[in-house]
Design an enzyme around this catalytic site. Sequence first.
Site, short mmCIF file in Angstrom:
data_model
loop_
_atom_site.label_atom_id
_atom_site.label_comp_id
_atom_site.label_asym_id
_atom_site.label_seq_id
_atom_site.Cartn_x
_atom_site.Cartn_y
_atom_site.Cartn_z
N ASP A 34 0.85 -1.20 0.00
CA ASP A 34 0.00 0.00 0.00
C ASP A 34 0.89 1.24 0.00
O ASP A 34 2.00 1.23 0.53
CB ASP A 34 -0.91 0.02 1.23
CG ASP A 34 -2.18 0.85 1.00
OD1 ASP A 34 -3.25 0.25 0.80
OD2 ASP A 34 -2.09 2.11 1.05
N ASP A 55 3.97 2.76 -3.81
CA ASP A 55 2.95 3.44 -4.59
C ASP A 55 2.84 2.69 -5.92
O ASP A 55 3.86 2.53 -6.62
CB ASP A 55 3.38 4.90 -4.81
CG ASP A 55 2.34 5.73 -5.53
OD1 ASP A 55 1.64 5.18 -6.42
OD2 ASP A 55 2.24 6.93 -5.22
N VAL A 56 1.64 2.23 -6.28
CA VAL A 56 1.51 1.40 -7.49
C VAL A 56 1.79 2.19 -8.77
O VAL A 56 1.94 1.59 -9.84
CB VAL A 56 0.13 0.72 -7.61
CG1 VAL A 56 -0.07 -0.29 -6.50
CG2 VAL A 56 -1.01 1.72 -7.68
N SER A 132 -14.86 -2.57 -11.54
CA SER A 132 -16.03 -1.92 -10.93
C SER A 132 -17.19 -2.01 -11.91
O SER A 132 -16.96 -2.15 -13.13
CB SER A 132 -15.72 -0.45 -10.65
OG SER A 132 -16.92 0.28 -10.40
N TYR A 145 -12.78 7.54 -13.77
CA TYR A 145 -12.87 6.25 -13.07
C TYR A 145 -13.43 5.18 -14.02
O TYR A 145 -12.91 4.06 -14.08
CB TYR A 145 -13.75 6.43 -11.83
CG TYR A 145 -13.80 5.25 -10.89
CD1 TYR A 145 -12.72 4.92 -10.08
CD2 TYR A 145 -14.96 4.48 -10.78
CE1 TYR A 145 -12.79 3.85 -9.19
CE2 TYR A 145 -15.03 3.42 -9.90
CZ TYR A 145 -13.95 3.11 -9.10
OH TYR A 145 -14.02 2.05 -8.23
N LYS A 149 -11.40 1.91 -15.21
CA LYS A 149 -11.88 0.55 -14.88
C LYS A 149 -12.20 -0.24 -16.15
O LYS A 149 -11.98 -1.46 -16.19
CB LYS A 149 -13.09 0.62 -13.94
CG LYS A 149 -12.76 1.16 -12.53
CD LYS A 149 -11.71 0.30 -11.82
CE LYS A 149 -11.60 0.67 -10.33
NZ LYS A 149 -10.52 -0.08 -9.66
N VAL A 178 -19.72 -0.85 -2.25
CA VAL A 178 -19.30 -1.58 -1.04
C VAL A 178 -18.94 -0.55 0.03
O VAL A 178 -18.28 0.46 -0.27
CB VAL A 178 -18.05 -2.45 -1.30
CG1 VAL A 178 -17.83 -3.43 -0.15
CG2 VAL A 178 -18.16 -3.20 -2.62
N THR A 180 -16.85 0.95 2.19
CA THR A 180 -15.42 1.07 2.52
C THR A 180 -15.11 2.56 2.66
O THR A 180 -15.94 3.40 2.31
CB THR A 180 -14.54 0.51 1.37
OG1 THR A 180 -14.72 1.37 0.24
CG2 THR A 180 -14.89 -0.92 1.00
N1 LIG Z 1 -15.95 0.59 -2.39
C1 LIG Z 1 -16.64 0.44 -3.51
O1 LIG Z 1 -17.86 0.74 -3.58
C2 LIG Z 1 -15.97 -0.11 -4.74
C3 LIG Z 1 -16.78 -0.60 -5.77
C4 LIG Z 1 -16.18 -1.11 -6.92
C5 LIG Z 1 -14.81 -1.16 -7.02
N2 LIG Z 1 -14.04 -0.69 -6.00
C6 LIG Z 1 -12.59 -0.77 -6.18
O2 LIG Z 1 -12.08 -1.58 -5.14
C7 LIG Z 1 -10.72 -1.26 -4.89
C8 LIG Z 1 -10.54 -1.04 -3.40
O3 LIG Z 1 -11.31 0.09 -3.02
P1 LIG Z 1 -11.85 0.27 -1.54
O4 LIG Z 1 -13.28 0.59 -1.65
O5 LIG Z 1 -11.40 -0.88 -0.69
O6 LIG Z 1 -11.11 1.64 -1.16
P2 LIG Z 1 -10.18 2.03 0.08
O7 LIG Z 1 -9.97 3.49 -0.09
O8 LIG Z 1 -10.77 1.52 1.34
O9 LIG Z 1 -8.83 1.22 -0.20
C9 LIG Z 1 -7.97 1.55 -1.27
C10 LIG Z 1 -6.54 1.34 -0.81
O10 LIG Z 1 -5.71 1.62 -1.95
C11 LIG Z 1 -4.59 2.34 -1.48
N3 LIG Z 1 -4.02 3.13 -2.57
C12 LIG Z 1 -4.56 4.21 -3.19
N4 LIG Z 1 -3.71 4.70 -4.09
C13 LIG Z 1 -2.60 3.92 -4.04
C14 LIG Z 1 -1.37 3.93 -4.74
N5 LIG Z 1 -1.08 4.87 -5.65
N6 LIG Z 1 -0.46 2.97 -4.45
C15 LIG Z 1 -0.73 2.02 -3.51
N7 LIG Z 1 -1.87 1.97 -2.81
C16 LIG Z 1 -2.80 2.92 -3.08
C17 LIG Z 1 -5.12 3.24 -0.37
O11 LIG Z 1 -4.07 3.71 0.48
C18 LIG Z 1 -6.09 2.28 0.31
O12 LIG Z 1 -5.46 1.55 1.34
C19 LIG Z 1 -10.44 -0.01 -5.74
O13 LIG Z 1 -9.78 -0.41 -6.92
C20 LIG Z 1 -11.82 0.52 -6.04
O14 LIG Z 1 -11.84 1.26 -7.23
C21 LIG Z 1 -14.58 -0.17 -4.85
#
Ligand SMILES: NC(=O)c1ccc[n+]([C@@H]2O[C@H](COP(=O)([O-])OP(=O)(O)OC[C@H]3O[C@@H](n4cnc5c(N)ncnc54)[C@H](O)[C@@H]3O)[C@@H](O)[C@H]2O)c1
Length: 241
Positions: A34, A55-56, A132, A145, A149, A178, A180
């Site tokens: 992360d 950082d990714v 997503s 976004y 995606k 979701v 989060t």
């Molecule tokens: N929560 C939703 O409703 C939802 C729905 C569909 C898809 N998603 C996708 O699910 C994945 C996880 O999202 P989430 O809801 O758990 O969000 P979140 O914000 O809880 O977690 C995302 C994590 O990614 C890390 N991150 C962000 N940028 C980064 C980078 N440049 N390098 C390394 N780490 C990085 C953040 O520090 C965080 O820990 C994402 O790809 C998001 O687009 C989420």
Amino acid sequence: MADRTLVITGGASGLGRGIAEAALARGWAVGLIDRDGDAVETVASEIGASAAAADVTRPAELTAAFERIVATYGPITGLINSAGLTRPAPAASMNPDDWQLVVDVNLNGTFYACRAAFPHLAENAAVVNIASIAATRGLPGRVAYSAAKAGVVGLTRALAAEWAEHGIRVNALGPSWVDTPLLQGMIRDGILEDDFNSRVPLGRMCSIADVAESALHLLSPGALFITGQTIYIDGGYLWSG
Ligand SMILES: NC(=O)c1ccc[n+]([C@@H]2O[C@H](COP(=O)([O-])OP(=O)(O)OC[C@H]3O[C@@H](n4cnc5c(N)ncnc54)[C@H](O)[C@@H]3O)[C@@H](O)[C@H]2O)c1
């Protein structure tokens, strides 16, 4: 050395953390990557995983992170790309830096992590990219976004075809909403449509457990003939009326 090692980007929060906990409960060794170095160390020690800050969007940091995890656990049998973020804005007034960031983290970051993991992937390893419903549904204010995606879905198909000769499967999951920190941020900013839940035929939100179970299935021997697919976990939302 571990029998089965799972590396999860974005592992310090939300879906990444949830998938990590589910995998640990099934006996996987788990390495979390992360950008948030403090959070990833804290979460890893809370749940019994190992941590590497990276950082990714920075390939050199990813290379070092994968090397660190592999030195602890050995070859990687599963990779989950969950690092992601969103910067909702009307397309016409969107700051180009925000466009760049959203595409960089969600799409380019997924590619960079796959590439950095490749030399360490065991035969029969599996990759699961978190896409997503936005990959296939036009949601106002989320043009970057959605584009990123949709790119993840295309990347998943092409990589599945290319890496099949190495015995590596590549799939994606497309969750709906979701609960989060990412979603909470959208609720705080007033971005989320009020009636988002009422349009889901199965009548509820997607849970972290729903996504974790699907991810573990795609990593399992039960999914050995599934590659290149994106599975939407949406309670029927996308294809209903
Ligand atoms: N929560 C939703 O409703 C939802 C729905 C569909 C898809 N998603 C996708 O699910 C994945 C996880 O999202 P989430 O809801 O758990 O969000 P979140 O914000 O809880 O977690 C995302 C994590 O990614 C890390 N991150 C962000 N940028 C980064 C980078 N440049 N390098 C390394 N780490 C990085 C953040 O520090 C965080 O820990 C994402 O790809 C998001 O687009 C989420």
